[in-house]
Structures are given as C-alpha cells and as structure tokens.
Enzyme design. Structure first.
Site, PDB file in Angstrom:
ATOM      1  N   HIS A  72      32.382  64.765 -20.123  1.00 20.36           N
ATOM      2  CA  HIS A  72      31.263  64.284 -21.008  1.00 20.36           C
ATOM      3  C   HIS A  72      30.227  65.243 -21.354  1.00 20.36           C
ATOM      4  CE1 HIS A  72      32.005  59.763 -20.698  1.00 20.36           C
ATOM      5  NE2 HIS A  72      33.243  60.399 -20.543  1.00 20.36           N
ATOM      6  N   TYR A 200      22.515  54.557 -21.254  1.00 20.30           N
ATOM      7  CA  TYR A 200      21.472  53.985 -20.336  1.00 20.30           C
ATOM      8  C   TYR A 200      20.441  53.392 -21.374  1.00 20.30           C
ATOM      9  CZ  TYR A 200      23.089  57.186 -16.709  1.00 20.30           C
ATOM     10  OH  TYR A 200      24.128  57.599 -15.685  1.00 20.30           O
ATOM     11  N   PRO A 292      21.641  54.139  -7.921  1.00 16.47           N
ATOM     12  CA  PRO A 292      22.693  54.753  -8.612  1.00 16.47           C
ATOM     13  C   PRO A 292      22.359  55.225 -10.180  1.00 16.47           C
ATOM     14  CG  PRO A 292      22.676  52.375  -8.488  1.00 16.47           C
ATOM     15  CD  PRO A 292      21.975  52.685  -7.757  1.00 16.47           C
ATOM     16  N   LYS A 296      23.950  60.055  -8.471  1.00 17.71           N
ATOM     17  CA  LYS A 296      23.561  61.266  -7.571  1.00 17.71           C
ATOM     18  C   LYS A 296      24.312  61.086  -6.078  1.00 17.71           C
ATOM     19  CE  LYS A 296      21.688  63.994 -10.387  1.00 17.71           C
ATOM     20  NZ  LYS A 296      22.666  64.966 -11.076  1.00 17.71           N
ATOM     21  N   TYR A 384      20.538  65.942 -14.819  1.00 13.64           N
ATOM     22  CA  TYR A 384      21.552  65.059 -14.638  1.00 13.64           C
ATOM     23  C   TYR A 384      23.002  65.794 -14.456  1.00 13.64           C
ATOM     24  CZ  TYR A 384      24.323  60.766 -16.261  1.00 13.64           C
ATOM     25  OH  TYR A 384      25.464  60.045 -16.396  1.00 13.64           O
TER      26      TYR A 384
END
Ligand code: APR
Ligand code: PHB
Length: 389
Positions: A72, A200, A292, A296, A384
C-alpha cells in the site's frame, strides 16, 4: 528443562524472538497459556511497517508475506465529505504492507515447528521466579503435571493481561495509561473492500475505518460508546452507522454482507517502564498498548524484539552486556514516538463526548490544516510507514 531464554507468551513477540534467537544458535522455550488454535483464531490488524517486514525477512518467515502481502503506497483521510489521499510513496518514499497478523503468527509457528522449537502451549500457572538473581526459572503446570524451565533470562511476551509485568513489584514499575471514552466495533465480511486502500474517516457519528484482508474479505470499524454490546449491533445497524461516518461517495458504493466476525475492543494507551528488571525483560503488549488507530501494536512488538534479540545475541556472542543494559531505553524511545502518534491520530479522528466547542474547533482546524498541507501530510506519512529503528 534448561534453555538460555525462557519466553512467556506465544504471540507474535514471543514467536519472533524465539525464531531470531534460534537462528543465532541460542536456545529458548515458549510457554503459552492458550492452545495454538486459539492463538491463531485472533483477528488483528496487519499493517506492517518497512522495519517489521525487514525483520520478518531476517527471521526467515517472509515468503508467504512476500507472495500474498499487499503493498500500500497510500491511504485516505476523510472528514465529512472531504477526502484526501496520503501519498506514502511520494511523501515518505516508503509504503506499508497489508498482511493479517494472524498470517504473521501462522508463519512464525510454521518456522518454529520446522526448527523443532519448544512451544509448550496450554501451559497453566506460568510463573517467573528469581529474575533478580543470576539463575531465574519459570514454573508452570501442563497436562496436569508441574513443570519447570531453568534459564539465564526470562522475556515476558505475554501481552497486557500477562503474568510477567504483574510479577514485578509495583514499586519498581512506573506505569502511565490513557483510557479512551469509546471502543471500536469491528466487522469482518466476505465482501469486496470499498476501496483498494485504507480509509480513515470521521463523520457525524465519529470514527470509521475501511480496511481489508483480501480482495474478497473486508474489515470495517466504527467508534461506539463505552458499554456497548455486540448483541446490540445487528449487521444492518452497523452498516448504517458506518455509512454515516463516511463520505457519501464512499457510502454509496459500500458492498454490505453478513458479518463473519463482530467484536468490540476498548482503546487505551499504556506504557510501563523500565522494560528490564534484573534478568526479566518485557516486550510487545506486555510492555505497552496503543489504540489501533495508527496500526502500531504489532509493529512496536517487532521493534522491541529487534532491540532485544540484538542485545541477547551480542551477549551470547561476546559476553557484552551493553545492549542488554540499553534495551529498555532504546525500545522505549521508539515506543513513546509511536504512542504519541497513535494518540494524535486517535484524537484527530474520533468524537470525544467530553470535547467542548473550543476543542472541537481546534480539531477541525487540525484536520483542515492536515488536508491542505504537504508538510503536515509528510509528518503523518513518516510516522505511519514507521520511524527508523
Ligand atoms: N502465561 C502464558 N502465556 C500467556 C499468559 C500467561 N500468564 N498471559 C498471556 N499469555 C499469552 C497470550 O495467550 C498470548 O498468546 O501471551 C500471548 C501474548 O500475545 P499478544 O497479546 O498477541 O501480544 P504480543 O505478542 O506482544 O503481540 C502484540 O498482538 O495484541 C496484539 O495489538 C497487539 O498487534 C499487537 C500484537
Ligand atoms: C485492520 O485491518 O484491522 C486495521 C488496519 C489499520 C488500523 C487498524 C486496524 O489502523
């Protein structure tokens, strides 16, 4: 039985440590409370940082990951009807790999079996002893009989509710915690994901996440108030609440279906320090918990195991104890950066019942700035994909 390293907990952290030590010729034994089928039944996020993928390659367990993991190079942040792609490749010259944690655990179990590694599952009353001496040991019961493992070191990889951290006198532990005023209701459905990259989102009802396990298996989450019960969330209610938190363009193309797994998880940030107490070390969820939101948890377990395996291998190769002495500080330095990032992302993307108007406006401004600033998106992308070890 005598081994060099006794490991309590057969989740990703314990299995990965045993595998890395074995490759360096260091003997270990894992004591796992649950059955292997139970461990492998857990549904958990699998967004792997570059460092985690590299470590799994070094552990010799990445062939399926390489074949089946999805690369991704970006993900989406949505606020109301606004949506923006965070270009991980362009901003951080990196990517993440989506590969379920269950599959990582399965690969690790397979490698340990091939190496004939010692994994004593369904072990009860596992108890570390004498870790403030040079000769620690672990007692347990298994198949109705008492057992004992003598070792030089004990590593607690037994998660947040394990026995290892609890065995350390409270006066020797500094613990900080932030419990969040909501949980995540997660659904697994045999439907095509609504997007080929994660979304998100924060909408009228709060947080939503659109994720996936494969091209035919979707994973969705919404935030729910504390105290909610799964039985109060029939599928239709879940899908309606999910749509409410997504941009309409996404909600309209959502393919819904029967849930094959549905669960509610609480969110907390937690860190205990130090991570070393004599000959006992803590790693993974036994040492820290993150919400979550930033994906991580597994990645921090991996970086802890990177530091700890490096320290143990150096000790057995050279007798040097420098890295063992530095483990807690090195691991916690990276842990706290991920705890901060996960906290920041959770605050940005959830509706907190106690937020007053000022706080809501600040969060709206933060989101507006993020969606309009390359610099802000670079910070998000860098965190990220995972900070360096
Ligand atoms: N004795 C033996 N085993 C125990 C005990 C005990 N007293 N208590 C817990 N365990 C086992 C659990 O059954 C579990 O299999 O320890 C293991 C801990 O594994 P995880 O909870 O998966 O923690 P960790 O290996 O650190 O991996 C962290 O897992 O929970 C997720 O979000 C987290 O992705 C992160 C990853
Ligand atoms: C998941 O796919 O379960 C998942 C992905 C990303 C997260 C959390 C969970 O941040």
């Amino acid at each position: 039985m005598r081994v060099e390293v006794g490991i309590i907990g057969g989740g990703p952290a314990g299995l990965l440590l045993a595998q890395l030590l074995d490759l360096a010729g260091i003997s270990s034994a894992i004591l796992e409370r649950r059955s292997r089928s139970h461990v492998l039944s857990r549904i958990r996020a699998g967004v792997l940082e570059l460092g985690t993928v590299d470590l799994l390659h070094r552990a010799g367990v990445a062939s399926r990951l390489q074949a089946q993991g999805q690369t991704h190079r970006g993900f989406h942040i949505a606020a109301g009807e606004a949506m923006h792609r965070i270009d991980l490749a362009g901003l951080a010259e990196a990517h993440v790999t989506v590969y379920g944690q269950t599959e990582v655990t399965r690969d690790l179990y397979a490698a340990r079996d091939t190496a004939e590694g010692v994994i004593l599952d369904e072990a009860e009353d596992v108890t570390p002893h004498g870790f403030d001496t040079a000769t620690p040991h672990i007692t347990f019961r298994r198949q109705g009989a008492p057992g004992r493992i003598d070792c030089a070191f004990i590593v607690g990889c037994d998660g947040f509710h394990g026995v290892s951290r609890a065995s350390i006198p409270a006066a020797q532990r500094q613990e900080v915690e932030r419990a969040y005023p909501f949980g995540w209701l997660g659904v697994l459905s045999e439907t095509p994901p609504v997007s080929d990259e994660l979304i998100y989102a924060i909408g009228a009802g709060g947080f939503a996440l659109c994720s996936m396990r494969s091209a035919t298996l979707s994973r969705y989450y919404i935030q729910v108030p504390l105290g909610e019960r799964v039985e109060d969330w029939p599928d239709a209610r879940f899908w309606g609440a999910l749509r409410q938190n997504l941009p309409s363009s996404i909600g309209e193309r959502l393919v819904t279906g029967a849930s094959i797994e549905k669960s509610i998880a609480p969110l907390r940030s937690f860190v205990t320090q130090p991570l070393r107490h004599g000959r006992l070390f803590l790693a993974g969820d036994a040492a820290h918990i993150v919400p979550p939101t930033g994906a991580k948890g597994l990645n921090l377990a991996a970086s802890d195991i990177h530091y700890l395996s490096e320290a143990l291998i150096a000790f057995y190769r050279t007798g040097e104890e420098t890295l063992l002495a530095a483990y807690s500080e090195r691991a916690l330095a990276r842990v706290w950066k991920s705890v901060r990032f996960s906290w920041w992302m959770t605050n940005l993307l959830h509706r907190f019942p106690e937020d007053d108007t000022f706080t809501r406006r600040i969060k709206e401004a933060e989101m507006a700035y993020l969606l309009s600033s390359r610099a802000a998106q670079t910070v998000l992308a860098e965190n990220y994909v995972g900070l360096s070890y």
